[in-house]
Design an enzyme around this catalytic site. Structure first.
Site, short mmCIF file in Angstrom:
data_model
loop_
_atom_site.label_atom_id
_atom_site.label_comp_id
_atom_site.label_asym_id
_atom_site.label_seq_id
_atom_site.Cartn_x
_atom_site.Cartn_y
_atom_site.Cartn_z
N HIS A 137 0.82 -1.23 0.00
CA HIS A 137 0.00 0.00 0.00
C HIS A 137 0.85 1.27 0.00
O HIS A 137 0.33 2.36 -0.25
CB HIS A 137 -0.92 0.03 1.23
N1 Q9C Z 1 -11.20 1.90 8.80
C1 Q9C Z 1 -2.34 -5.10 4.52
O1 Q9C Z 1 -3.00 -6.11 4.53
N2 Q9C Z 1 -7.83 -1.15 7.10
N3 Q9C Z 1 -2.85 -3.92 4.85
C2 Q9C Z 1 -8.29 0.18 7.28
C3 Q9C Z 1 -10.02 1.73 8.00
C4 Q9C Z 1 -6.48 -1.18 6.71
C5 Q9C Z 1 -4.22 -3.81 5.23
C6 Q9C Z 1 -9.69 0.27 7.78
C7 Q9C Z 1 -6.05 -2.49 6.16
C8 Q9C Z 1 -4.62 -2.47 5.70
C9 Q9C Z 1 -0.90 -5.15 4.13
ZN ZN Z 2 -4.03 -7.03 3.05
#
Ligand code: Q9C
Ligand code: ZN
Length: 681
Positions: A137
């Site tokens: 990301h």
């Molecule tokens: N309310 C990886 O799996 N979630 N990243 C955010 C916001 C973030 C995942 C929810 C998820 C990130 C590497």
């Molecule tokens: Zn992920």
């Protein structure tokens, strides 16, 4: 070719952790690494790998993707106290910093580059690195979604610079869209980026319109970004498999990469609180195995997400086992992609038709706005069948009970799917002259007694058979016995009468109560096998047109020879593998007869891919005049060789039409053939 599997790991990356309360980030814990490592030890996998040390990535390596300003920001967090760290973290979406974050993120980059070096230098064939913080990301100027530096994107740039690579494939099977990787290569045709992700019509993080199927890349990079958006949760083994067979693999083989990088996130696996999907651990060994046939086997798997510790660690083990060449556990669950998955697949195929020759003759158009409600109902039904041990009432939403239930499910499930690996992989029945063509690891059973196989043989007319031929036949049955008894994984047998030999082999399987046998014939052969139930499925690939009516269990595929290309991809991915995976055989027999019109690379690839079925149990029966093919097949079966392809040209239109017709004819029976949202009920 290079052998061995690298494992790159450094306990230092455990130090990065969350120092305050933040429900968004609390799942990205140090135990993710320690649990994976512990599970690898449990299965004795570590000692089977070539251990490669990690190192720090350098600033200039990190700046292949990130700006100097951003690197300075990350570096500055090294000396910060909790409150300041919290403030920097809040500037990004779903990220936390710790005083060791900079150091860990640099080691994560360096570990990934060490893996690339191990594979590109030929020190190992493939490998896996267990790292955190993850990467996919993060962007030029921003941390995002637990990611600090974009490990895989940096690795791709690094491999281009250092090894002059012109085509790199990145497969991102993490359940989130790796938008950071997409942005890095959006207009770059030298990197093909594939990602599937939970999307829910853009109602899921990171809520980007550019995660949809119509984001295909920009400028010269058009066609080199492939997004498969999942619009429902609960996607499982068959949905993932369908996306590979009908989207990724045909395009990937056409692209013909020189290196494959996997953004290997396991939040797409069962029990994950973020993904809410249903794929079981063995699914990842199949995905890995498919990709091992590209780029001459050069494959680097790099950890991204995965937040259910048990699911994550079992899936990591299954990935590594595939890389090591272990037999594959059969995929569990009913092989039927759901309507919503088919809709997504149809849309991606339509969006990419202008860019890829393999889609040229397909008549696909996008569909939209299918009733989400009816899909959801269907998915609920599927949940029930995919995960037999978890009743649908038990499947809640990411609460503590859910975690424990998945733990319990996996405890039983892994015991039931993992079988002991025999010490010898391949056995062979060959004549004197053939033996020296085989790799030294192949076991050759000798001196067999007719009596042992009397019941099987007595039903066939072998009276006029020459002694040498009869001996070969008995030896073939001995090899087959060893496969069925799981003393070896696979085998090959040379025969002067392959049709007769295979008929006898099938009869022998039935005598030994092998439930389902998949038979794939290649070449012009006169097949006389009684087929009246689900015990045998016969696929006959021939140039000659047979006046035969195809049935569910007896399918002739007329494939016109095209000496220029020798291609076979549309038949392999568009028909044979979907049918084979739908059938779920207990044993596979491949018969290579005379006048096969495929060429040895295509047959080798087919056999290599068929190892995904039946716990990799394959008997190859080969016409005695086909010495060159025999040698390649032996090397495929022992794991010493991966077929390679040059000069991609599309399949002949008339061959593609044959496949389309067969697909239409059998997609009710063999449901993995379905790749559109057309209603089949
Ligand atoms: N309310 C990886 O799996 N979630 N990243 C955010 C916001 C973030 C995942 C929810 C998820 C990130 C590497
Ligand atoms: Zn992920």
């Amino acid at each position: 070719m290079a052998a061995g599997t690298a494992l790159v790991y450094d306990g230092e990356m455990i130090n990065h952790k969350l120092l305050w309360e933040d429900p968004t980030c609390e799942v990205e814990v140090p135990e993710r690494l320690s649990c994976c490592y512990g599970r690898l030890q449990h299965y004795n996998l570590i000692e089977r790998c070539i251990l490669v040390s990690a190192r720090e990535g350098t600033e200039s390596e990190i700046m292949l993707i990130h700006s100097m300003d951003y690197v300075e920001v990350v570096k500055s967090t090294e000396k910060m106290e909790k409150e300041e760290l919290q403030k920097v973290s809040a500037e990004y979406d779903a990220v936390y910093f710790h005083p060791t974050t900079y150091r860990c993120a640099k080691v994560a980059v360096g570990a990934t580059l060490q893996l690339v070096d191990a594979v590109m230098s030929g020190k190992t064939r493939n490998g896996l690195t267990l790292i955190r913080p993850p990467g996919h990301h993060s962007q030029r100027n921003a941390a995002n979604g637990f990611c600090i530096f974009n490990n895989v994107a940096i690795a791709a740039k690094y491999a281009q610079r250092k090894y002059g690579l012109q085509r790199i494939l990145i497969v991102d099977w993490d359940i989130h869209h790796g938008q950071g990787i997409q942005y890095a290569f959006d207009d770059d045709p030298s990197v093909l980026y594939f990602s599937w992700h939970r999307f829910e019509h853009q109602n899921f993080w990171p809520w980007l319109s550019e995660s949809n199927y119509d984001a295909v890349g920009q400028g010269k990079g058009k066609g080199f970004t492939i997004n498969v958006p999942w619009n429902l949760v609960g996607m499982g083994n068959s949905d993932y498999l369908a996306a590979f067979l009908h989207v990724l693999l045909p395009i990937a083989f056409e692209f013909d990469p020189e290196l494959v990088l996997i953004s290997a996130g396991y939040d797409s696996g069962i029990g994950d609180p973020e993904g809410q999907m249903k794929a079981t651990p063995e699914c990842f060994s199949h995905l890995t195995h498919f990709l091992m046939n590209l780029a001459n086997g050069k494959l680097c798997a790099v950890l991204e997400g995965g937040y259910h510790l048990r699911s994550l660690s079992e899936s990591v083990c299954m990935t590594l086992k595939a890389l090591l060449g272990d037999p594959l556990s059969p995929l569990s669950g009913e092989m039927m992609p759901c309507l919503s998955a088919r809709e997504s697949i149809q849309n991606v195929r339509a969006a990419h038709k202008p860019y890829w020759k393999c889609l040229t003759y397909e008549d696909v158009t996008p569909v939209q706005d299918l009733s989400t409600i009816s899909c959801q109902a269907e998915k609920a039904e599927l949940t029930q069948t995919n995960v037999e041990l978890l009743s649908p009432q038990e499947v809640g939403k990411g609460d503590v009970n859910e975690v424990i239930k998945t733990d319990r499910f996996l405890e039983t499930h892994m015991k039931s799917i993992l079988s002991l690996k025999p010490p010898i992989k391949t056995a062979a029945a060959v004549g004197e002259s053939g033996a020296y063509l085989l790799p030294p690891t192949v076991h050759i059973p000798k001196g067999l007694d007719m009596k042992e196989f009397k019941t099987t043989i007595s039903a066939f007319d072998v009276k006029n058979m020459k002694e040498e031929a009869l001996n070969l036949l008995l030896n073939m049955l001995a090899v087959l016995n060893k496969i069925i008894k799981k003393e070896v994984i696979n085998g090959l047998a040379v025969s002067s009468t392959p049709s007769l030999s295979s008929a006898i082999a099938i009869a022998h399987c039935q005598n030994l109560k092998v439930q389902k046998v998949l038979c794939v014939f290649v070449g012009d052969m006169d097949m006389k096998i009684e087929l009246d139930d689900d015990k045998v499925l016969l696929i006959n690939i021939c140039a000659k047109h047979f006046e035969q009516v195809n049935t569910k269990h007896n399918i002739s595929l007329n494939w016109k020879e095209d000496p220029k290309t020798n291609n076979f991809f549309s038949a392999t991915f568009g028909f044979i593998l979907p049918v084979a995976y739908s059938y779920q055989p207990n044993l596979t027999i491949v018969i290579v007869g005379p006048n096969q019109n495929l060429g040895k690379n295509r047959i080798s690839l087919l056999i290599s891919l068929l190892q995904g079925l039946a716990e990799s149990q394959i008997l190859a029966v080969i016409q005695d005049t086909e010495e060159k093919i025999m040698q390649d097949i032996a090397n495929i079966l022992t794991g010493d060789f991966i077929p390679n392809f040059e000069n991609f040209a599309p399949d002949l239109q008339e061959n593609v039409e044959v496949i389309k017709e067969l697909r239409a004819q059998f997609q009710q029976e063999w449901k993995l053939l379905q790749c559109s949202a057309k209603n089949f009920k």
